[in-house]
Design a protein around this motif. Structure first.
Motif, short mmCIF file in Angstrom:
data_model
loop_
_atom_site.label_atom_id
_atom_site.label_comp_id
_atom_site.label_asym_id
_atom_site.label_seq_id
_atom_site.Cartn_x
_atom_site.Cartn_y
_atom_site.Cartn_z
N ILE A 2 63.71 47.06 -27.55
CA ILE A 2 64.50 48.04 -28.29
C ILE A 2 64.09 47.96 -29.76
CG2 ILE A 2 66.82 48.72 -29.01
CD1 ILE A 2 67.83 47.24 -26.46
N ILE A 3 63.90 49.11 -30.37
CA ILE A 3 63.60 49.19 -31.79
C ILE A 3 64.83 49.83 -32.44
CG2 ILE A 3 62.01 50.01 -33.57
CD1 ILE A 3 60.69 48.30 -31.29
N ASP A 37 55.84 55.71 -39.15
CA ASP A 37 55.49 54.32 -38.84
C ASP A 37 56.49 53.70 -37.86
OD1 ASP A 37 53.33 54.60 -40.51
OD2 ASP A 37 54.21 53.44 -42.16
N VAL A 38 57.75 54.10 -37.96
CA VAL A 38 58.76 53.64 -36.99
C VAL A 38 58.38 54.13 -35.60
CG1 VAL A 38 61.18 53.82 -36.27
CG2 VAL A 38 60.63 53.53 -38.70
N ILE A 39 57.97 55.38 -35.52
CA ILE A 39 57.56 55.95 -34.23
C ILE A 39 56.31 55.24 -33.72
CG2 ILE A 39 56.65 58.03 -33.12
CD1 ILE A 39 58.55 59.61 -35.05
N ASP A 40 55.32 55.04 -34.59
CA ASP A 40 54.11 54.34 -34.17
C ASP A 40 54.42 52.94 -33.64
OD1 ASP A 40 52.55 56.53 -34.89
OD2 ASP A 40 51.96 55.69 -36.84
N LEU A 41 55.31 52.23 -34.31
CA LEU A 41 55.70 50.90 -33.86
C LEU A 41 56.37 50.96 -32.49
CD1 LEU A 41 55.99 47.85 -34.54
CD2 LEU A 41 58.23 48.43 -35.51
N THR A 42 57.23 51.94 -32.31
CA THR A 42 57.92 52.12 -31.03
C THR A 42 56.92 52.37 -29.92
OG1 THR A 42 59.87 52.99 -32.18
CG2 THR A 42 59.72 53.40 -29.81
N VAL A 43 55.93 53.21 -30.18
CA VAL A 43 54.88 53.51 -29.20
C VAL A 43 54.08 52.25 -28.91
CG1 VAL A 43 52.76 54.81 -28.78
CG2 VAL A 43 54.75 55.96 -29.78
N THR A 44 53.66 51.55 -29.94
CA THR A 44 52.84 50.34 -29.78
C THR A 44 53.57 49.27 -28.96
OG1 THR A 44 51.70 50.72 -31.87
CG2 THR A 44 51.68 48.46 -31.02
N ARG A 65 55.41 64.72 -31.19
CA ARG A 65 55.14 63.30 -30.94
C ARG A 65 55.63 62.94 -29.56
NH1 ARG A 65 53.33 59.51 -34.64
NH2 ARG A 65 53.25 58.40 -32.66
N LYS A 66 54.79 62.28 -28.80
CA LYS A 66 55.12 61.91 -27.43
C LYS A 66 54.81 60.44 -27.22
CE LYS A 66 54.38 66.52 -25.79
NZ LYS A 66 53.86 67.41 -24.84
N GLY A 67 55.17 59.94 -26.05
CA GLY A 67 54.82 58.58 -25.69
C GLY A 67 55.85 57.54 -26.07
N PHE A 68 57.06 57.98 -26.41
CA PHE A 68 58.12 57.03 -26.72
C PHE A 68 59.47 57.64 -26.35
CE2 PHE A 68 58.05 59.73 -30.36
CZ PHE A 68 59.28 59.65 -30.97
N SER A 69 60.46 56.75 -26.21
CA SER A 69 61.81 57.19 -25.86
C SER A 69 62.74 56.96 -27.05
CB SER A 69 62.34 56.40 -24.66
OG SER A 69 61.53 56.62 -23.53
N VAL A 70 63.70 57.86 -27.18
CA VAL A 70 64.65 57.80 -28.29
C VAL A 70 66.07 57.93 -27.76
CG1 VAL A 70 65.42 58.89 -30.43
CG2 VAL A 70 63.00 58.94 -29.83
#
Length: 100
Positions: A2-3, A37-44, A65-70
């Motif tokens: 979780i971020i 950067d928050v999104i990039d970290l979540t994806v990573t 932006r795709k590849g992550f959940s919010v």
């Protein structure tokens, strides 16, 4: 994983940790970083982003932006306990055999 975005109440973060969920706090570890950067970290980290920031929605819908959940939510301070129960319940349903 979780971020927790910078706008997530510390009590929520502490409760999730107490419930044995792995959580990274932007406020603790990356204060002031931009939303992208928050999104990039979540994806990573292949995480789920908890946020109250409507600008994240812009990144999802306007910038595709795709590849992550919010998990986006708005709440009043007096609703924190209910929010904690709901987030823990959601996380346990998403990963019934392991904590994220």
């Amino acid at each position: 994983m979780i971020i927790a975005d910078e706008n997530i109440d510390r009590n929520i973060i502490l409760a999730l940790r107490k419930a044995n969920h792995k959580i990274t706090s932007i406020a603790e570890n990356y204060p002031g970083i931009p939303d992208e950067d928050v999104i990039d970290l979540t994806v990573t980290l292949e995480g789920i982003l908890l946020t109250c920031d409507k600008d994240i929605g812009e990144w999802v819908f306007a910038h595709w932006r795709k590849g992550f959940s919010v998990l986006f939510f708005r709440y009043d301070k007096e609703e924190t306990d209910e929010i904690i129960k709901n987030i823990i319940s959601i996380m346990e349903k998403l990963t019934p055999d392991e904590h994220v």
